[in-house]
Design a protein around this motif. Sequence first.
Motif, short mmCIF file in Angstrom:
data_model
loop_
_atom_site.label_atom_id
_atom_site.label_comp_id
_atom_site.label_asym_id
_atom_site.label_seq_id
_atom_site.Cartn_x
_atom_site.Cartn_y
_atom_site.Cartn_z
N TRP A 187 0.83 -1.20 0.00
CA TRP A 187 0.00 0.00 0.00
C TRP A 187 0.88 1.27 0.00
N PRO A 188 0.32 2.39 -0.46
CA PRO A 188 1.10 3.64 -0.46
C PRO A 188 1.01 4.36 0.88
N GLU A 189 2.11 5.00 1.23
CA GLU A 189 2.18 5.74 2.51
C GLU A 189 3.03 6.98 2.29
N GLN A 190 2.77 8.04 3.03
CA GLN A 190 3.56 9.25 2.88
C GLN A 190 4.88 9.14 3.66
N PHE B 246 9.03 6.69 6.72
CA PHE B 246 10.38 6.81 7.27
C PHE B 246 10.38 7.68 8.52
N THR B 247 9.54 7.32 9.44
CA THR B 247 9.41 8.06 10.68
C THR B 247 10.78 8.23 11.34
N MET C 164 8.78 15.57 -2.15
CA MET C 164 9.01 14.21 -1.65
C MET C 164 8.10 13.89 -0.48
N LYS C 165 7.84 14.91 0.32
CA LYS C 165 6.96 14.71 1.48
C LYS C 165 5.56 14.32 1.02
N PRO D 91 3.82 9.27 -2.72
CA PRO D 91 3.53 8.01 -2.02
C PRO D 91 4.71 7.04 -2.08
N PHE D 92 5.00 6.38 -0.97
CA PHE D 92 6.02 5.33 -0.92
C PHE D 92 5.29 4.00 -0.77
N LEU D 93 5.83 2.97 -1.44
CA LEU D 93 5.17 1.66 -1.37
C LEU D 93 5.61 0.90 -0.12
N MET D 94 4.63 0.46 0.64
CA MET D 94 4.93 -0.26 1.87
C MET D 94 4.51 -1.72 1.73
#
Length: 260
Positions: free
Chosen positions: A92-95, A100-101, A112-113, A116-119
């Motif tokens: 799923w996509p995540e910001q 990267f907490t 970049m913020k 979406p990043f794929l998780m």
Amino acid sequence: MESNRRNFLKIGGVCALGLGSLPIVKALAQEKGPAFSSDPRRLVAKRWAMVVDMKKCWEMGKPGCKDCVLACHTVHNVPDIKDEQEEIKWIWPEQFNHAFTGQENEFIPAEMKEKPFLMLCNHCANPPCVRVCPTKATFKSPDGITMMDFHRCIGCRYCMAGCPYGARSFNWQDPRPHIQTELNMSFPTRERGVVEKCNFCTERLEVGLLPACVEACKVGGLIFGDVEDPNSNVRKVLAERFTMRRKPELGTQPNVYYIV
Ligand code: SF4
Ligand code: SF4
């Protein structure tokens, strides 16, 4: 096995691991795990790993592309539940700030913020989810995949509490009426009270196929291979490109790397 699980639920309740139920948990934990097939087509590795090239995904993929998600959720009969509290996610996509907490800083490019990043499950080499599971429903395979045996899962959700990546979903309701894609009869559907997550497509590796998400990505943004093999595609990418992993400071040793 199924009757053991139901007995446990009756005796102990879904969340309460009372003392009276400990013998059943011990019996489940002592049973042997599933055997691995010796199919000659099986793709083999010492430790499977994935590189997610977010640059390719953002720059070469079509806007809003979710081919990888659709492929994964189709082959694994993942239900489409809209309620965020009950949704089931394998990939799923995540910001960025969620993905990267702790690695964000005020100077990260604004765009970049927002991307979406794929998780997915990191198939950690040192997985807390495996350590806390009382029935060995989740375990490491010899090729490094963090596996789930749905029949052993008693729904205690200790693994969900143990996973620092939110990579696991719990079936709060019967997922079967929510499967929107064509049913894949060769992959088991799950039931209420069971945890699920990405399995690195172990059932496909077994018959010589790459993970469904890797195959579905038209821009080559997902690279999958043996991280222990210095000549593998994954190792070559890791040697050439700077990559990040999620929460490496926790010592879980994730096997999913990101090019950003
Ligand atoms: S990402 Fe979570 S579920 Fe996957 S292996 Fe690591 S701790 Fe376990
Ligand atoms: S490796 Fe397989 S199970 Fe994992 S996200 Fe990709 S398609 Fe889904």
